[in-house]
Design an enzyme around this catalytic site. Sequence first.
Site, short mmCIF file in Angstrom:
data_model
loop_
_atom_site.label_atom_id
_atom_site.label_comp_id
_atom_site.label_asym_id
_atom_site.label_seq_id
_atom_site.Cartn_x
_atom_site.Cartn_y
_atom_site.Cartn_z
N ASN A 1 -20.10 17.96 -47.62
CA ASN A 1 -20.95 18.11 -46.37
C ASN A 1 -20.25 17.78 -45.23
O ASN A 1 -20.60 18.11 -44.28
CB ASN A 1 -22.29 17.69 -46.64
CG ASN A 1 -23.18 17.61 -45.21
OD1 ASN A 1 -23.49 18.62 -44.71
ND2 ASN A 1 -23.55 16.42 -44.85
N LYS B 1 -13.46 26.04 -40.78
CA LYS B 1 -14.53 26.64 -41.68
C LYS B 1 -14.12 27.68 -42.45
O LYS B 1 -14.37 28.00 -43.55
CB LYS B 1 -15.89 26.75 -40.93
CG LYS B 1 -16.63 25.58 -40.31
CD LYS B 1 -16.78 24.75 -41.25
CE LYS B 1 -17.70 23.49 -41.01
NZ LYS B 1 -17.91 22.48 -42.14
N ASP C 1 -14.73 6.69 -45.67
CA ASP C 1 -14.02 7.69 -44.57
C ASP C 1 -13.26 8.82 -45.59
O ASP C 1 -12.30 8.60 -46.33
CB ASP C 1 -13.06 6.88 -44.00
CG ASP C 1 -12.32 7.85 -42.86
OD1 ASP C 1 -12.35 9.04 -42.91
OD2 ASP C 1 -11.44 7.22 -41.97
N VAL C 2 -13.87 9.89 -45.38
CA VAL C 2 -13.46 11.08 -46.47
C VAL C 2 -12.05 11.57 -45.97
O VAL C 2 -11.45 12.13 -46.82
CB VAL C 2 -14.31 12.25 -46.15
CG1 VAL C 2 -15.76 11.97 -46.68
CG2 VAL C 2 -14.21 12.92 -44.54
N TYR D 1 -12.65 24.49 -34.92
CA TYR D 1 -13.97 24.62 -35.95
C TYR D 1 -14.03 25.83 -36.78
O TYR D 1 -14.28 25.81 -37.78
CB TYR D 1 -15.54 24.39 -34.84
CG TYR D 1 -16.53 24.16 -35.96
CD1 TYR D 1 -16.70 23.02 -36.60
CD2 TYR D 1 -17.39 25.20 -36.07
CE1 TYR D 1 -17.91 22.88 -37.21
CE2 TYR D 1 -18.62 24.97 -36.84
CZ TYR D 1 -18.84 23.80 -37.51
OH TYR D 1 -19.80 23.34 -38.31
#
Length: 245
Positions: free
Chosen positions: A82, A154, A55-56, A150
């Site tokens: 990613n 980003k 789990d990042v 989102y």
Amino acid sequence: MTRNILITGAGSGIGRVTARLFLDSGWTVALAGRRAEALEETAGGHGDALILPMDVTDPDQVTARFVEIADTWGRLDVLFNNAGINIGSAPIDEIPVEDWLALSNTNITGMFLCARAAFGLMRRQDPQGGRIVNNGSISAHVPRPGSAPYTMSKHAVTGLTRTLSLDGRPFNIACGQIDIGNALTDMAEKMTRGVPQADGSEKVEPVMDAAHVASSVMHMASLPLEANVQFMTVMATAMPYVGRG
């Protein structure tokens, strides 16, 4: 000499397609993601795949997995940072705070934790250096309607990329970013059914095969460390981007 790469979010979508290309091209590939069974499916029994359920968003898990990479391979050549998620489109005042926290925890904190661990390993290994490729998005440049969480995440990735590119110079660590538009994965399948546009309409958008993203990551990863693709945009040719909105 065989090179190696760690790909996060390797259990589906861009991560899966990219991992399979690297495996088929003779790389040793560490597959990271929450679901071990999905990672096994990506690997398809390939002998050069290292399955790393992770789990990042969990600092302890990230640290442990990078220690495992160092113990197994002795070094890390490339990180494809990613892993990411999205949520439904809505005006900012209709977005539950818990949805924002979940998205930012993966898309920002997860990116930070993996980049941090990779940077530390690349800085310590001998010979020193390596490459980090961050997955940005078209939304790192221009937003879609109702996409505040989102789009914010980003834009944060772009800040990470620029900073790592600067801070990595003394340690021979290169960092670049791939900004992807409408690659046909489960996340982008909705484009084929119609999505909101800036003028209030809803339209079907062109998509491209995700294999084009994988080959672009391959190009970035295969460069010698004296060269770097700082930012690459790969997108469906006719999608709204230039002039979006």
